[in-house]
Design an enzyme around this catalytic site. Structure first.
Site, PDB file in Angstrom:
ATOM      1  N   LYS A 162       0.838  -1.207   0.000  1.00  0.00           N
ATOM      2  CA  LYS A 162       0.000   0.000   0.000  1.00  0.00           C
ATOM      3  C   LYS A 162       0.874   1.258   0.000  1.00  0.00           C
ATOM      4  O   LYS A 162       0.673   2.152  -0.798  1.00  0.00           O
ATOM      5  CB  LYS A 162      -0.916  -0.005   1.223  1.00  0.00           C
ATOM      6  CG  LYS A 162      -1.753   1.240   1.367  1.00  0.00           C
ATOM      7  CD  LYS A 162      -2.688   1.200   2.569  1.00  0.00           C
ATOM      8  CE  LYS A 162      -3.418   2.525   2.716  1.00  0.00           C
ATOM      9  NZ  LYS A 162      -4.313   2.554   3.891  1.00  0.00           N
TER      10      LYS A 162
ATOM     11  N   GLU B 153      10.794  -4.784   3.943  1.00  0.00           N
ATOM     12  CA  GLU B 153      10.861  -6.210   3.587  1.00  0.00           C
ATOM     13  C   GLU B 153      10.424  -6.422   2.132  1.00  0.00           C
ATOM     14  O   GLU B 153      11.088  -7.114   1.356  1.00  0.00           O
ATOM     15  CB  GLU B 153       9.954  -7.031   4.517  1.00  0.00           C
ATOM     16  CG  GLU B 153      10.341  -6.997   5.986  1.00  0.00           C
ATOM     17  CD  GLU B 153       9.609  -5.907   6.751  1.00  0.00           C
ATOM     18  OE1 GLU B 153       9.249  -4.862   6.143  1.00  0.00           O
ATOM     19  OE2 GLU B 153       9.384  -6.097   7.960  1.00  0.00           O
TER      20      GLU B 153
ATOM     21  N   GLY C  36      -4.580  -1.568   5.354  1.00  0.00           N
ATOM     22  CA  GLY C  36      -3.880  -2.738   4.838  1.00  0.00           C
ATOM     23  C   GLY C  36      -4.555  -4.034   5.237  1.00  0.00           C
ATOM     24  O   GLY C  36      -4.766  -4.925   4.422  1.00  0.00           O
ATOM     25  N   ARG C  37      -4.973  -4.134   6.511  1.00  0.00           N
ATOM     26  CA  ARG C  37      -5.574  -5.375   6.999  1.00  0.00           C
ATOM     27  C   ARG C  37      -7.026  -5.529   6.546  1.00  0.00           C
ATOM     28  O   ARG C  37      -7.693  -6.495   6.899  1.00  0.00           O
ATOM     29  CB  ARG C  37      -5.453  -5.448   8.514  1.00  0.00           C
ATOM     30  CG  ARG C  37      -5.980  -4.248   9.241  1.00  0.00           C
ATOM     31  CD  ARG C  37      -5.544  -4.260  10.695  1.00  0.00           C
ATOM     32  NE  ARG C  37      -5.941  -3.045  11.402  1.00  0.00           N
ATOM     33  CZ  ARG C  37      -5.214  -1.942  11.451  1.00  0.00           C
ATOM     34  NH1 ARG C  37      -4.043  -1.900  10.808  1.00  0.00           N
ATOM     35  NH2 ARG C  37      -5.627  -0.865  12.096  1.00  0.00           N
TER      36      ARG C  37
ATOM     37  N   GLU D  85      -3.794  -5.768  15.343  1.00  0.00           N
ATOM     38  CA  GLU D  85      -3.323  -4.485  14.805  1.00  0.00           C
ATOM     39  C   GLU D  85      -4.448  -3.447  14.852  1.00  0.00           C
ATOM     40  O   GLU D  85      -4.195  -2.252  14.933  1.00  0.00           O
ATOM     41  CB  GLU D  85      -2.817  -4.642  13.369  1.00  0.00           C
ATOM     42  CG  GLU D  85      -1.957  -3.464  12.904  1.00  0.00           C
ATOM     43  CD  GLU D  85      -1.152  -3.778  11.651  1.00  0.00           C
ATOM     44  OE1 GLU D  85      -1.693  -3.584  10.534  1.00  0.00           O
ATOM     45  OE2 GLU D  85      -0.001  -4.203  11.783  1.00  0.00           O
TER      46      GLU D  85
ATOM     47  N   HIS E 216      -4.088 -32.609  19.927  1.00  0.00           N
ATOM     48  CA  HIS E 216      -2.864 -33.392  20.171  1.00  0.00           C
ATOM     49  C   HIS E 216      -1.681 -32.466  20.389  1.00  0.00           C
ATOM     50  O   HIS E 216      -0.532 -32.850  20.191  1.00  0.00           O
ATOM     51  CB  HIS E 216      -2.632 -34.335  18.981  1.00  0.00           C
ATOM     52  CG  HIS E 216      -3.815 -35.182  18.667  1.00  0.00           C
ATOM     53  ND1 HIS E 216      -4.075 -36.388  19.285  1.00  0.00           N
ATOM     54  CD2 HIS E 216      -4.881 -34.957  17.848  1.00  0.00           C
ATOM     55  CE1 HIS E 216      -5.212 -36.896  18.835  1.00  0.00           C
ATOM     56  NE2 HIS E 216      -5.718 -36.040  17.960  1.00  0.00           N
TER      57      HIS E 216
ATOM     58  N   LYS F 275      10.134   0.037  13.059  1.00  0.00           N
ATOM     59  CA  LYS F 275      10.671   0.445  11.756  1.00  0.00           C
ATOM     60  C   LYS F 275      11.752   1.507  11.933  1.00  0.00           C
ATOM     61  O   LYS F 275      12.758   1.535  11.223  1.00  0.00           O
ATOM     62  CB  LYS F 275       9.545   0.988  10.870  1.00  0.00           C
ATOM     63  CG  LYS F 275       8.486  -0.050  10.481  1.00  0.00           C
ATOM     64  CD  LYS F 275       7.366   0.585   9.667  1.00  0.00           C
ATOM     65  CE  LYS F 275       6.275  -0.427   9.342  1.00  0.00           C
ATOM     66  NZ  LYS F 275       5.130   0.186   8.611  1.00  0.00           N
TER      67      LYS F 275
HETATM   68  O1  F6P Z   1       2.375  -3.764  10.018  1.00  0.00           O
HETATM   69  C1  F6P Z   1       2.337  -2.473   9.568  1.00  0.00           C
HETATM   70  C2  F6P Z   1       1.791  -2.427   8.155  1.00  0.00           C
HETATM   71  O2  F6P Z   1       1.714  -1.102   7.764  1.00  0.00           O
HETATM   72  C3  F6P Z   1       0.433  -3.114   8.026  1.00  0.00           C
HETATM   73  O3  F6P Z   1      -0.625  -2.318   8.495  1.00  0.00           O
HETATM   74  C4  F6P Z   1       0.404  -3.366   6.547  1.00  0.00           C
HETATM   75  O4  F6P Z   1      -0.600  -4.299   6.171  1.00  0.00           O
HETATM   76  C5  F6P Z   1       1.816  -3.892   6.327  1.00  0.00           C
HETATM   77  O5  F6P Z   1       2.637  -3.126   7.235  1.00  0.00           O
HETATM   78  C6  F6P Z   1       2.322  -3.758   4.909  1.00  0.00           C
HETATM   79  O6  F6P Z   1       2.260  -2.409   4.527  1.00  0.00           O
HETATM   80  P1  F6P Z   1       2.330  -2.075   2.948  1.00  0.00           P
HETATM   81  O7  F6P Z   1       1.120  -2.700   2.307  1.00  0.00           O
HETATM   82  O8  F6P Z   1       2.319  -0.583   2.888  1.00  0.00           O
HETATM   83  O9  F6P Z   1       3.605  -2.664   2.415  1.00  0.00           O
END
Ligand code: F6P
Length: 531
Positions: free
Chosen positions: A202, A208, A261-262, A347, A378, A493
């Site tokens: 987003k 990452e 995002g979620r 979150e 189990h 971050k």
């Molecule tokens: O965990 C923080 C966050 O901003 C989430 O809310 C989001 O889904 C994820 O990192 C990935 O963010 P992006 O879609 O901007 O890469």
């Protein structure tokens, strides 16, 4: 919190201290029908919760005192519900197929969303039909989907859950973490010439995802040269950043800042899902969520599944000190569902800050965890039956067997129902004459709910996800917190930016605490370059 309903519930809780859940069933053969509900083909049985008619009435009063209905109307009408970022939360508009305009700041965003869905459909058809050829004219065989958090968990979980609806020969590979072995394993197995890479982010700033994207871009360019970027697709709310990265404009699918995002699986973030199951099934997935939206928006609270789930969660958390919630689907397809709900719930509601200013004094989100049954029986169910903590459970299960495997399904159903019964009833006083009676005692009185659905279809899965989204929203309203921001993830971050250079440049870690400095130094001395 000291509203009338809250204080009434504190008193009501004390009145139940010596009443077991099993006692609530005694003499009431109607308890199941009294405390269960059906909506969108889903049965929600909450009769094994520690709930009474009186308690439910007080919980509904708590919702009314929090003006929950007003907040629900505000959510669906596009009001600012995300106070700290001054944004609405419009994930429900993503799945609303009706043509009614939805104006936000002078734009009909419903129209924009429908155009975006059409563009997505065209892309999906081009790739699935084989019309979209790679830079050397080869058909596409593999899709790498890069993303993390809400840019991965939704597509990854839904693709696993709906794999039975796979109608393509495309292979889809999800990479979320910066674990070189995972990425290397995928890249070593694929041919750049027949591979497309979706970069799901987003913000288009997540370290990452960008690190992995750079590696995949170089991998593509190694074989395809400057044409390598033609194999990149971007899904983001920042198309300019995607273009600067090298993704051509035609391959960029934009979504909006008012989609968290979620809460974004319903947007172009769902591209891998549509590639796997086809656009009609993806639209059915949206339709299931839309039906749950309508239910949440219109049903009176006593017949409102997300509201009841929210209130029972608050009852367990704030009045019975249960601070984790186990999500236990008796369905391998929902193996990732607890992981998905971890982000959605923790979150969204893992906060102490009050919605506008100050801090709340009551507990908020529980720790969400879980795994599939029967496997949990189990592994961790021992603690749930005999441990010192009370851990409420949401059991989920299909009623229909996979054709030809009815025997498996009967055992699966019997196991799930046995777990909820054993959690609720325990084994009474056990066998007094048995010297090991104490070791064998299950005290019971553990609450659970059971969600039954006919079959894990795109529609049902869409409904289930929306059910939990709205439960989370309702809880956030009652707790007085903002369910749509996530400032807590920013601190980590910030430190990455400070620590990374020490590791990369092998420089001495000054101005760090001795633990972090010691760990950095240890890492610098023990980096093994070759596997
Ligand atoms: O965990 C923080 C966050 O901003 C989430 O809310 C989001 O889904 C994820 O990192 C990935 O963010 P992006 O879609 O901007 O890469």
């Amino acid at each position: 919190m000291s509203t009338n309903a809250w204080n009434d519930l504190l008193i009501h809780q004390k009145s139940l201290l010596h009443v077991k859940i099993a006692d609530l069933f005694a003499g009431n053969s109607e308890r199941f029908s009294q405390f269960s509900l059906q909506a969108n083909g889903i049965l929600y049985d909450y009769s094994k919760q520690r709930i009474t008619v009186e308690g439910l009435a007080k919980l509904i009063q708590l919702a009314d005192e929090a003006r929950l209905q007003e907040h629900i109307s505000a959510l669906f009408s596009g009001k600012v519900v995300n106070f700290s970022e001054q944004r609405p939360a419009l994930h429900s508009v993503l799945r609303d197929p009706t043509p009614t305009p939805f104006p936000i700041n002078g734009h009909d965003i419903k129209h924009e969303i429908h155009i975006s869905l059409k563009r997505l459909e065209q892309c999906v058809e081009r790739i699935r039909s084989g019309e979209w050829l790679g830079a050397t004219g080869s058909k596409i065989t593999d899709i790498i989907s890069l993303g993390i958090g809400g840019s991965d968990l939704g597509p990854s979980m839904v693709c696993q859950a709906l794999n039975a609806y796979k109608t393509t020969n495309l292979n889809i590979h999800f990479i979320s973490n910066v674990d070189g072995l995972s990425l290397a394993t995928v890249l070593n197995a694929l041919d750049p010439i027949t591979t497309l890479c979706i970069i799901n982010s987003k913000t288009f700033t997540t370290p990452e995802t960008l690190q992995n994207a750079k590696t995949v871009k170089a991998w593509l360019q190694q074989s395809l040269g400057s044409k390598g970027c033609a194999h990149l697709i971007g899904v983001t709310a920042h198309p300019n950043s995607a273009q600067e990265f090298g993704i051509v404009a035609d391959n960029i699918f934009e979504f909006w800042d008012f989609i968290g995002g979620r809460y974004s699986v319903w947007s172009s973030v769902g591209l891998p899902i549509a590639l796997l199951i086809g656009m009609q099934n993806f639209k059915d997935f949206l339709a299931g969520a839309h039906e749950m939206d309508r239910h949440f928006h219109n049903a009176p609270f006593l017949e409102n599944m997300p509201v009841l789930m929210a209130l029972l969660g608050i009852w367990n958390i704030n009045f019975w000190d249960c601070h984790t919630l186990a999500i236990i689907p008796y369905a391998d397809g929902l193996k990732q569902f607890p992981d998905y709900l971890q982000q959605l719930e923790m979150e969204s509601n893992g906060k102490k800050a009050a919605e506008k200013t100050g801090f709340v004094e009551h507990h908020t989100a529980p720790v969400i965890w879980g795994g599939v049954g029967c496997n949990g029986q189990h592994a961790y169910m021992q603690l749930l039956h005999q441990g010192t903590q009370i851990i409420p459970v949401d059991f989920l299960m299909a009623t229909e067997a996979y054709p030809g495997f009815e025997a498996q399904h009967t055992l699966l159903v019997a196991s799930c129902l046995s777990q909820s019964k054993a959690l609720m009833e325990g084994n009474g006083h056990g066998i007094q004459s048995d010297p090991l009676n104490d070791a064998k005692r299950c005290l019971g009185d553990r609450p659970s709910s059971t969600l039954l659905y006919p079959k894990l279809t795109p529609f049902v899965l869409g409904s289930l996800i929306a059910l939990y989204e709205h439960k989370v929203f309702a809880q956030g309203v009652i707790w007085g917190i903002n369910s749509f921001d996530q400032w807590g993830v920013e601190l980590g971050k910030k430190w990455v930016k400070k620590i990374y250079p020490y590791l990369e440049d092998r420089a001495p870690a000054v101005d760090m605490d001795s633990s972090t400095a010691g760990l950095i130094q240890y890492f610098q001395r023990h980096q093994t370059k070759n596997y």
